[in-house]
Design an enzyme around this catalytic site. Sequence first.
Site, PDB file in Angstrom:
ATOM      1  N   THR A  44       5.929 -47.918   7.369  1.00 36.29           N
ATOM      2  CA  THR A  44       4.841 -48.796   7.794  1.00 36.29           C
ATOM      3  C   THR A  44       4.550 -49.836   6.724  1.00 36.29           C
ATOM      4  O   THR A  44       4.347 -51.021   7.019  1.00 36.29           O
ATOM      5  CB  THR A  44       3.566 -47.973   8.059  1.00 36.29           C
ATOM      6  OG1 THR A  44       3.861 -46.941   8.982  1.00 36.29           O
ATOM      7  CG2 THR A  44       2.454 -48.836   8.599  1.00 36.29           C
ATOM      8  N   THR A  45       4.537 -49.402   5.449  1.00 35.38           N
ATOM      9  CA  THR A  45       4.239 -50.296   4.335  1.00 35.38           C
ATOM     10  C   THR A  45       5.298 -51.380   4.198  1.00 35.38           C
ATOM     11  O   THR A  45       5.031 -52.459   3.670  1.00 35.38           O
ATOM     12  CB  THR A  45       4.111 -49.484   3.033  1.00 35.38           C
ATOM     13  OG1 THR A  45       3.170 -48.438   3.244  1.00 35.38           O
ATOM     14  CG2 THR A  45       3.652 -50.332   1.870  1.00 35.38           C
ATOM     15  N   TYR A 107       1.678 -45.108  20.818  1.00 32.31           N
ATOM     16  CA  TYR A 107       1.314 -45.802  22.051  1.00 32.31           C
ATOM     17  C   TYR A 107       1.566 -44.964  23.301  1.00 32.31           C
ATOM     18  O   TYR A 107       0.700 -44.871  24.167  1.00 32.31           O
ATOM     19  CB  TYR A 107       2.031 -47.171  22.184  1.00 32.31           C
ATOM     20  CG  TYR A 107       1.463 -48.005  23.304  1.00 32.31           C
ATOM     21  CD1 TYR A 107       0.245 -48.653  23.157  1.00 32.31           C
ATOM     22  CD2 TYR A 107       2.130 -48.130  24.523  1.00 32.31           C
ATOM     23  CE1 TYR A 107      -0.300 -49.399  24.200  1.00 32.31           C
ATOM     24  CE2 TYR A 107       1.606 -48.860  25.560  1.00 32.31           C
ATOM     25  CZ  TYR A 107       0.383 -49.506  25.401  1.00 32.31           C
ATOM     26  OH  TYR A 107      -0.149 -50.224  26.429  1.00 32.31           O
ATOM     27  N   TYR A 133       6.659 -37.769  10.341  1.00 32.61           N
ATOM     28  CA  TYR A 133       5.506 -38.539   9.860  1.00 32.61           C
ATOM     29  C   TYR A 133       4.372 -38.420  10.872  1.00 32.61           C
ATOM     30  O   TYR A 133       4.496 -38.899  12.007  1.00 32.61           O
ATOM     31  CB  TYR A 133       5.931 -39.987   9.654  1.00 32.61           C
ATOM     32  CG  TYR A 133       4.884 -40.941   9.139  1.00 32.61           C
ATOM     33  CD1 TYR A 133       3.685 -40.509   8.575  1.00 32.61           C
ATOM     34  CD2 TYR A 133       5.110 -42.317   9.206  1.00 32.61           C
ATOM     35  CE1 TYR A 133       2.750 -41.406   8.094  1.00 32.61           C
ATOM     36  CE2 TYR A 133       4.179 -43.225   8.725  1.00 32.61           C
ATOM     37  CZ  TYR A 133       3.003 -42.762   8.178  1.00 32.61           C
ATOM     38  OH  TYR A 133       2.071 -43.662   7.713  1.00 32.61           O
ATOM     39  N   ARG A 138      -2.691 -44.251  13.387  1.00 33.14           N
ATOM     40  CA  ARG A 138      -1.839 -45.339  13.889  1.00 33.14           C
ATOM     41  C   ARG A 138      -1.172 -45.006  15.218  1.00 33.14           C
ATOM     42  O   ARG A 138      -0.777 -45.909  15.948  1.00 33.14           O
ATOM     43  CB  ARG A 138      -0.765 -45.689  12.851  1.00 33.14           C
ATOM     44  CG  ARG A 138      -1.290 -46.484  11.658  1.00 33.14           C
ATOM     45  CD  ARG A 138      -0.149 -46.928  10.754  1.00 33.14           C
ATOM     46  NE  ARG A 138      -0.614 -47.697   9.601  1.00 33.14           N
ATOM     47  CZ  ARG A 138      -0.709 -49.014   9.543  1.00 33.14           C
ATOM     48  NH1 ARG A 138      -0.375 -49.732  10.595  1.00 33.14           N
ATOM     49  NH2 ARG A 138      -1.134 -49.623   8.447  1.00 33.14           N
ATOM     50  N   LYS A 162       5.402 -35.754   6.389  1.00 32.66           N
ATOM     51  CA  LYS A 162       4.459 -36.650   5.732  1.00 32.66           C
ATOM     52  C   LYS A 162       3.164 -36.520   6.517  1.00 32.66           C
ATOM     53  O   LYS A 162       3.058 -36.998   7.647  1.00 32.66           O
ATOM     54  CB  LYS A 162       4.968 -38.091   5.739  1.00 32.66           C
ATOM     55  CG  LYS A 162       3.984 -39.079   5.119  1.00 32.66           C
ATOM     56  CD  LYS A 162       4.478 -40.520   5.257  1.00 32.66           C
ATOM     57  CE  LYS A 162       3.451 -41.486   4.670  1.00 32.66           C
ATOM     58  NZ  LYS A 162       3.857 -42.905   4.875  1.00 32.66           N
ATOM     59  N   ILE A 204       3.939 -39.558  -0.381  1.00 37.11           N
ATOM     60  CA  ILE A 204       4.570 -40.833  -0.054  1.00 37.11           C
ATOM     61  C   ILE A 204       3.464 -41.867  -0.188  1.00 37.11           C
ATOM     62  O   ILE A 204       2.521 -41.890   0.597  1.00 37.11           O
ATOM     63  CB  ILE A 204       5.210 -40.817   1.346  1.00 37.11           C
ATOM     64  CG1 ILE A 204       6.363 -39.803   1.360  1.00 37.11           C
ATOM     65  CG2 ILE A 204       5.722 -42.211   1.709  1.00 37.11           C
ATOM     66  CD1 ILE A 204       7.071 -39.674   2.694  1.00 37.11           C
TER      67      ILE A 204
END
Length: 292
Positions: A44-45, A107, A133, A138, A162, A204
């Site tokens: 994402t980062t 989503y 993850y 999100r 994660k 992370i």
Amino acid sequence: MEFRGAITALVTPFRNGEVDEEAFRAFIEWQIEQGIHGLVPCGTTGESATLSHEEHKRVVRICVDQVKGRVPVLAGAGSNNTREAIEITKDAKDAKADGALLITPYYNKPTQAGLIAHFKAIGERVDIPFIVYNVPGRTSVNLLPETLAVMKKQIPQVVGIKEATGDLNQVSRVIEFCGEDFMVLSGDDPTGLPTMAIGGRGIISVVSNFAPAKMAAMCDAALAGDLTKAKALHYELSPLYRAAFIETNPVPAKTALEMMGRFPLEVRLPMVPLQPQNREKLKTALAAAGLV
């Protein structure tokens, strides 16, 4: 392959709208010189949501090539489309990444049974270690510890998680249900130390983009059982934890790196530069930490 300690969720440098390979290679080299324990390209980062498939594949390959086996590379490879996740995970393996970081589908809001089926389908097609993850903030879906325990038994590639719920009770239940051999990594900078204190392997991190040495030292101390030193470093880092999320990640991290002279700030829409007042707050936090 063990994923442990401070693992940076790398930002992706851009220049004039394109991936800046020279800056990215130099950034990776600096991270390793600073003592970081592992790297995640295309998380994402890394603004993976706005990378094309070709850019995504290229960024992972640049990272693996620059690292040359010195630290583990955990390639971001997830998708809310299972077929697409299989394709990206295959490419991570072809690129010789050490593992794949696979986000739960976002989503779509799958059920727990749907989550198991998603990861099982990827595991049937690609043999590479998976770090799942879980970031409900999100994705709108929480992968429950009970579900993860089933996945560990049924999908050999699932070797860790994660965990980014920020819920230490959930982290504790993951370790209880999945065992201490399961690699539990914090997905939130502020819960890195508490996660390691109850049996996690590391974090992370976003903050380690611009404070890698201190984050690595904190993890080293925590994993060595030196909680006095780890706590001191945790509280030194705490203002940076807050500053890194003063607006949506990765804009503060990229702004910090610009302020430190690493590379110019460039983000892709819908990300935009920090509001002026938040830019000043970030600069104040970096100055107090001796980073600018």
